[in-house]
Design a protein around this motif. Structure first.
Motif, mmCIF file in Angstrom:
data_model
loop_
_atom_site.group_PDB
_atom_site.id
_atom_site.type_symbol
_atom_site.label_atom_id
_atom_site.label_comp_id
_atom_site.label_asym_id
_atom_site.label_seq_id
_atom_site.Cartn_x
_atom_site.Cartn_y
_atom_site.Cartn_z
ATOM 1 N N VAL A 61 65.897 42.457 52.784
ATOM 2 C CA VAL A 61 65.554 43.884 52.680
ATOM 3 C C VAL A 61 64.535 44.073 51.561
ATOM 4 O O VAL A 61 64.721 43.571 50.441
ATOM 5 C CB VAL A 61 66.824 44.738 52.418
ATOM 6 C CG1 VAL A 61 66.473 46.226 52.350
ATOM 7 C CG2 VAL A 61 67.875 44.491 53.496
ATOM 8 N N ILE A 62 63.464 44.770 51.887
ATOM 9 C CA ILE A 62 62.379 44.978 50.931
ATOM 10 C C ILE A 62 62.290 46.468 50.604
ATOM 11 O O ILE A 62 62.242 47.301 51.515
ATOM 12 C CB ILE A 62 61.016 44.559 51.553
ATOM 13 C CG1 ILE A 62 61.067 43.164 52.185
ATOM 14 C CG2 ILE A 62 59.869 44.726 50.554
ATOM 15 C CD1 ILE A 62 60.967 42.013 51.243
ATOM 16 N N ILE A 63 62.254 46.790 49.324
ATOM 17 C CA ILE A 63 62.036 48.182 48.935
ATOM 18 C C ILE A 63 60.576 48.324 48.511
ATOM 19 O O ILE A 63 60.126 47.653 47.581
ATOM 20 C CB ILE A 63 62.932 48.609 47.754
ATOM 21 C CG1 ILE A 63 64.404 48.443 48.113
ATOM 22 C CG2 ILE A 63 62.646 50.054 47.358
ATOM 23 C CD1 ILE A 63 65.349 48.755 46.942
ATOM 24 N N ASP A 64 59.850 49.158 49.223
ATOM 25 C CA ASP A 64 58.456 49.434 48.890
ATOM 26 C C ASP A 64 58.460 50.611 47.900
ATOM 27 O O ASP A 64 58.757 51.743 48.270
ATOM 28 C CB ASP A 64 57.717 49.793 50.195
ATOM 29 C CG ASP A 64 56.303 50.278 49.984
ATOM 30 O OD1 ASP A 64 55.846 50.349 48.836
ATOM 31 O OD2 ASP A 64 55.650 50.608 51.001
ATOM 32 N N ALA A 65 58.214 50.313 46.614
ATOM 33 C CA ALA A 65 58.374 51.350 45.584
ATOM 34 C C ALA A 65 57.267 51.262 44.541
ATOM 35 O O ALA A 65 57.234 50.309 43.750
ATOM 36 C CB ALA A 65 59.732 51.211 44.912
ATOM 37 N N ALA A 66 56.403 52.241 44.523
ATOM 38 C CA ALA A 66 55.313 52.257 43.542
ATOM 39 C C ALA A 66 55.866 52.236 42.112
ATOM 40 O O ALA A 66 55.276 51.647 41.217
ATOM 41 C CB ALA A 66 54.445 53.489 43.757
ATOM 42 N N LEU A 67 57.037 52.872 41.927
ATOM 43 C CA LEU A 67 57.589 53.007 40.580
ATOM 44 C C LEU A 67 58.802 52.108 40.348
ATOM 45 O O LEU A 67 59.698 52.446 39.569
ATOM 46 C CB LEU A 67 57.959 54.474 40.317
ATOM 47 C CG LEU A 67 56.798 55.469 40.411
ATOM 48 C CD1 LEU A 67 57.298 56.901 40.193
ATOM 49 C CD2 LEU A 67 55.706 55.147 39.384
ATOM 50 N N LEU A 68 58.833 50.985 41.020
ATOM 51 C CA LEU A 68 59.988 50.070 40.916
ATOM 52 C C LEU A 68 60.327 49.748 39.459
ATOM 53 O O LEU A 68 61.494 49.750 39.068
ATOM 54 C CB LEU A 68 59.659 48.763 41.648
ATOM 55 C CG LEU A 68 60.810 47.783 41.752
ATOM 56 C CD1 LEU A 68 61.707 48.121 42.932
ATOM 57 C CD2 LEU A 68 60.313 46.348 41.877
#
Ligand code: ATP
Length: 202
Positions: free
Chosen positions: A112-119
């Protein structure tokens, strides 16, 4: 054993493109921005808190949040920016964890990949098993931002200056994916990384 990875990078670095490649290869992709938008629908707890913080002026006629107005306020007011982030980030992270657990019920070996600019800024990097940072040189980034958003060079530069510097993000990375050449090169790199991650998930 499943694997949860966070995918991040500066504006225009290629996050969305890489997320799509991963999805096509069989990863589950969670879009942090989309999750955030669903959490601020009218009358939801985060929406109520934001209206309380920023006032009715940030609402459109249909009661949805006007994101540009919200951005305009917090850009000038660091305290409000902090308060807004305190409303949003924990909820986004909680929702992502809930979705991840749900996926695992049906697919215990899921990647599972979280695409998050502010990770990294949101501290969400602490909640994932691996951090992937997409890197590209600043000029390429500027060109992509200008083309994608129809921004002037000055606007694109201003946006970039507001972000955490790439070198800083890279410090948190388990994997750095360099996206300075064409799409076919990116695809090859994404595929190689996908297989590496998939092996960790089995
Ligand atoms: P944002 O922060 O705006 O959401 P992003 O990091 O998700 O951006 P993308 O939307 O994937 O970045 O890429 C920005 C633009 O650059 C897109 O128009 C995309 O098609 C293009 N692009 C990304 N990588 C490449 C590449 N290797 N070669 C050519 N174009 C690319």
């Amino acid at each position: 054993m499943a694997l949860l990875a966070g995918l991040t990078g500066g504006m225009g670095s290629g996050k969305t493109t890489v997320a799509k490649l991963f999805k096509a290869l069989g990863a589950y992709v969670l879009d942090a921005d989309e999750i955030c938008r669903s959490l601020v629908e009218p009358e939801k707890p985060a929406w109520l808190e934001i209206v309380d913080l920023l006032g009715n002026g940030v609402l459109r006629d249909d009661q949805t949040l006007d994101r540009r107005k919200v951005a305009g306020i917090v850009f000038k007011d660091p305290e409000k920016k902090k308060a807004l982030e305190a409303i949003l980030h924990p909820r986004v992270i909680e929702e992502e964890q809930a979705i991840y657990k749900d996926i695992l019920k049906n697919d215990p070996g899921a990647l599972v990949i979280i695409d998050a600019a502010l990770l990294i800024e949101s501290e969400n990097y602490r909640k994932v098993d691996k951090v992937i940072v997409i890197a590209c040189d600043e000029e390429t980034q500027l060109q992509r931002i200008m083309a994608k958003n129809k921004f002037s060079r000055e606007d694109a530069q201003r946006r970039l200056q507001q972000q955490m510097p790439l070198e800083e993000k890279i410090k948190y990375a388990d994997y750095v994916l360099h996206n300075d050449s064409g799409l076919s090169e990116l695809k090859k790199k994404a595929e190689a990384l996908f297989h590496q991650l998939k092996q960790l998930a089995v």
